[in-house]
Design a protein around this motif. Structure first.
Motif, PDB file in Angstrom:
ATOM      1  N   GLU A  35      -0.332   0.327 -11.071  1.00 27.76           N
ATOM      2  CA  GLU A  35      -0.633   1.403 -10.126  1.00 27.76           C
ATOM      3  C   GLU A  35       0.460   1.486  -9.048  1.00 27.76           C
ATOM      4  OE1 GLU A  35      -2.875   3.559 -10.860  1.00 27.76           O
ATOM      5  OE2 GLU A  35      -2.196   4.669  -9.083  1.00 27.76           O
ATOM      6  N   SER A  36       0.952   0.328  -8.598  1.00 25.98           N
ATOM      7  CA  SER A  36       2.035   0.325  -7.607  1.00 25.98           C
ATOM      8  C   SER A  36       3.275   1.014  -8.154  1.00 25.98           C
ATOM      9  CB  SER A  36       2.423  -1.108  -7.231  1.00 25.98           C
ATOM     10  OG  SER A  36       1.483  -1.655  -6.364  1.00 25.98           O
ATOM     11  N   LEU A  37       3.561   0.739  -9.403  1.00 29.21           N
ATOM     12  CA  LEU A  37       4.750   1.333 -10.020  1.00 29.21           C
ATOM     13  C   LEU A  37       4.589   2.856 -10.107  1.00 29.21           C
ATOM     14  CD1 LEU A  37       7.356   0.140 -11.113  1.00 29.21           C
ATOM     15  CD2 LEU A  37       6.286  -0.053 -13.355  1.00 29.21           C
ATOM     16  N   LEU A  55       5.051   4.360  -6.612  1.00 36.41           N
ATOM     17  CA  LEU A  55       6.461   4.438  -6.216  1.00 36.41           C
ATOM     18  C   LEU A  55       7.122   5.684  -6.789  1.00 36.41           C
ATOM     19  CD1 LEU A  55       7.389   0.697  -6.719  1.00 36.41           C
ATOM     20  CD2 LEU A  55       7.549   1.961  -4.554  1.00 36.41           C
ATOM     21  N   GLN A  56       6.810   5.933  -8.050  1.00 38.95           N
ATOM     22  CA  GLN A  56       7.413   7.081  -8.720  1.00 38.95           C
ATOM     23  C   GLN A  56       6.882   8.381  -8.093  1.00 38.95           C
ATOM     24  OE1 GLN A  56       6.503   7.447 -12.924  1.00 38.95           O
ATOM     25  NE2 GLN A  56       8.674   7.213 -13.379  1.00 38.95           N
ATOM     26  N   ARG A  57       5.595   8.405  -7.840  1.00 36.59           N
ATOM     27  CA  ARG A  57       4.970   9.619  -7.308  1.00 36.59           C
ATOM     28  C   ARG A  57       5.439   9.927  -5.891  1.00 36.59           C
ATOM     29  NH1 ARG A  57       0.265   9.228  -4.882  1.00 36.59           N
ATOM     30  NH2 ARG A  57      -0.296   7.399  -6.107  1.00 36.59           N
ATOM     31  N   VAL A  58       5.589   8.901  -5.036  1.00 39.29           N
ATOM     32  CA  VAL A  58       5.999   9.213  -3.667  1.00 39.29           C
ATOM     33  C   VAL A  58       7.487   9.570  -3.582  1.00 39.29           C
ATOM     34  CG1 VAL A  58       4.157   7.779  -2.667  1.00 39.29           C
ATOM     35  CG2 VAL A  58       6.474   6.867  -2.804  1.00 39.29           C
ATOM     36  N   GLY A  59       8.244   9.311  -4.629  1.00 40.41           N
ATOM     37  CA  GLY A  59       9.602   9.844  -4.667  1.00 40.41           C
ATOM     38  C   GLY A  59      10.744   8.850  -4.680  1.00 40.41           C
ATOM     39  N   TYR A  60      10.462   7.603  -4.959  1.00 36.71           N
ATOM     40  CA  TYR A  60      11.556   6.629  -5.085  1.00 36.71           C
ATOM     41  C   TYR A  60      12.277   6.766  -6.425  1.00 36.71           C
ATOM     42  CZ  TYR A  60      10.027   3.697  -1.136  1.00 36.71           C
ATOM     43  OH  TYR A  60       9.704   3.213   0.103  1.00 36.71           O
ATOM     44  N   LEU A  62      10.373  -2.900  -8.906  1.00 39.19           N
ATOM     45  CA  LEU A  62       9.142  -3.669  -9.057  1.00 39.19           C
ATOM     46  C   LEU A  62       9.010  -3.998 -10.544  1.00 39.19           C
ATOM     47  CD1 LEU A  62       6.557  -4.642  -7.468  1.00 39.19           C
ATOM     48  CD2 LEU A  62       5.430  -2.630  -8.420  1.00 39.19           C
ATOM     49  N   ARG A  63       9.401  -5.200 -10.881  1.00 36.50           N
ATOM     50  CA  ARG A  63       9.340  -5.567 -12.304  1.00 36.50           C
ATOM     51  C   ARG A  63       7.898  -5.652 -12.772  1.00 36.50           C
ATOM     52  NH1 ARG A  63      13.637 -10.375 -13.730  1.00 36.50           N
ATOM     53  NH2 ARG A  63      15.571  -9.236 -13.377  1.00 36.50           N
ATOM     54  N   PRO A  71       0.823  -1.216   0.000  1.00 34.79           N
ATOM     55  CA  PRO A  71       0.000   0.000   0.000  1.00 34.79           C
ATOM     56  C   PRO A  71       0.860   1.271   0.000  1.00 34.79           C
ATOM     57  CG  PRO A  71      -0.644  -1.516   1.778  1.00 34.79           C
ATOM     58  CD  PRO A  71       0.624  -2.041   1.197  1.00 34.79           C
ATOM     59  N   GLU A  72       0.284   2.347  -0.513  1.00 37.74           N
ATOM     60  CA  GLU A  72       1.030   3.602  -0.605  1.00 37.74           C
ATOM     61  C   GLU A  72       1.630   4.032   0.737  1.00 37.74           C
ATOM     62  OE1 GLU A  72      -0.804   6.762  -2.793  1.00 37.74           O
ATOM     63  OE2 GLU A  72       0.392   8.301  -1.788  1.00 37.74           O
TER      64      GLU A  72
END
Ligand code: 5AD
Ligand code: SF4
Ligand code: FES
Length: 361
Positions: free
Chosen positions: A186-188, A191-196, A159-160, A142-143
């Motif tokens: 959506e998970s990918l 991840l990008q949006r939260v800053g990884y 996350l492949r 989860p986010e």
């Protein structure tokens, strides 16, 4: 100009161009690899970054059809390292100047698991004075979990997507809520949006895969503006449902060559990202990873999991370095990487340039 040269001078590459490049042989193949090597030396140099890979548990709640540690496989002995074993591996990586570590396990989602990882992340910060790069490869979460781990010191996540084509993805996974293509996508994005610094990848040479799917995988990575990629050959495992399709596969050598070509084309398409030389290459060719470095990869993930557990993290068969002690790989890789004209960037985190360019846009 020959066709290969005109394609290589073209930007951006189209789907047809990529399919053409995936099929090149002989002189043309040589030209492709040379072009990738030139891009690599110009944009990322010959320095190879190490990520000490800690496969800390093979307990997994999922049932991916290709994977040897899927939940339903009862022929694998399950293990879960203790925190102190994990932290010993972290110290080993830190003391040997690996620059970064990767925490990887089967997919587990629970409050206790979330807390455990957060605790480990804080300890890793302490051990290294906050200097060690930390990548997580712990599947869909989860986010708020992704955020918590980021706050506790992780900064990269792998996350492949496994197969960017929805239909192919569905053929490689059970049809249920926990193996849902949209959730993975959506998970990918999350991840990008939260800053990884965000990494993805695919398997190459799976059953049912077409040339166009591979081309689309590369376009997916470009369109997604991904920072890091790890992709490797599919290697069948006898305790998995996909094993029954083994007669339909292209040969291991072809999967190997396809992986090198995918690496080279991706380097040409995405000049400043980090690309890992997949460990699975080494299952096919003893100098597989070194060949990937020559084709454009710039990251290697030496296994630093304590020796006695390595044999049990068998996603696929013939996994290399499963009976050595971690120390062996350091020296072994130093020599191997030197042989292809690259050098290990000891003690450097090696963040992908692309991440900072993307952030500043
Ligand atoms: N062959 C190659 N790669 C595999 N993986 C899982 N099973 C296999 C296999 N049989 C890869 C998946 C996963 C990564 C950790 O290992 O791409 O994301
Ligand atoms: Fe679990 Fe990952 Fe294997 Fe799927 S690929 S079964 S999520 S370890
Ligand atoms: Fe692991 Fe050579 S790389 S033993």
């Amino acid at each position: 100009m020959s066709q290969i040269d005109s394609i290589l001078h073209q930007a951006p590459l189209s789907r047809n161009d990529i399919v053409y490049l995936l099929k090149v042989e002989g002189q043309e193949k040589k030209r492709l690899f040379e072009a990738a090597r030139r891009v690599k030396s110009q944009y990322v140099g010959k320095r190879v970054y190490f990520r000490g890979l800690i496969e800390f548990s093979n307990i997994c709640s999922k049932n991916c059809y290709y994977c040897g540690i899927r939940r339903a496989n009862q022929n694998t002995e399950r293990y879960n390292l203790t925190d102190s074993e994990i932290l010993d591996a972290v110290r080993f990586a830190y003391e040997n100047q690996y620059g970064s570590v990767v925490l990887q396990s089967g997919e587990v989602s629970s409050p206790a698991f979330t807390r455990r990882i957060s605790g480990l992340l804080r300890k890793i910060q302490e051990i290294s004075g906050g200097t060690l790069g930390v990548t997580l490869s712990l599947g869909e979460q989860p986010e708020e979990v992704y955020r918590e781990w980021l706050e506790n010191g992780a900064h990269r996540y792998l996350l492949r997507i496994e197969a960017s084509n929805r239909q192919l993805y569905q053929k490689l996974h059970p049809q249920d809520q926990i193996h849902d293509y949209d959730n993975r996508l959506e998970s990918l994005r999350t991840l990008q949006r939260v800053g990884y610094q965000t990494g993805t990848g695919v398997m190459i040479g799976t059953p049912f895969q077409r040339w166009e799917d591979l081309a689309d995988d590369l376009l997916f990575m470009r369109d997604f503006d991904i920072d890091m990629v790890g992709m490797g050959p599919y290697i069948e495992h006898k305790d998995t449902p996909l094993y029954k399709y083994r007669d339909q596969l292209v040969s291991e050598q072809e999967r190997f060559q396809l992986t090198l070509k995918m690496t080279a084309i991706l380097r040409i398409m995405m000049k400043d990202i980090n690309i890992a030389a997949a460990t699975a290459l080494q299952a096919i060719d003893p100098v597989g990873r070194e060949k990937a470095l020559k084709a454009g990869a710039n990251v290697i993930m030496p296994n630093v999991t304590p020796g006695m557990y390595r044999n049990n993290y068998k996603l696929y068969e013939n996994k290399p370095c499963t009976d050595e002690q971690a120390a062996d790989c350091t020296n072994c890789l130093d020599v191997r990487i030197g042989m292809v004209g690259d050098e290990i960037a000891y003690g450097e985190r090696g963040d992908p340039k692309h991440f900072f360019v993307r952030k500043n846009q």
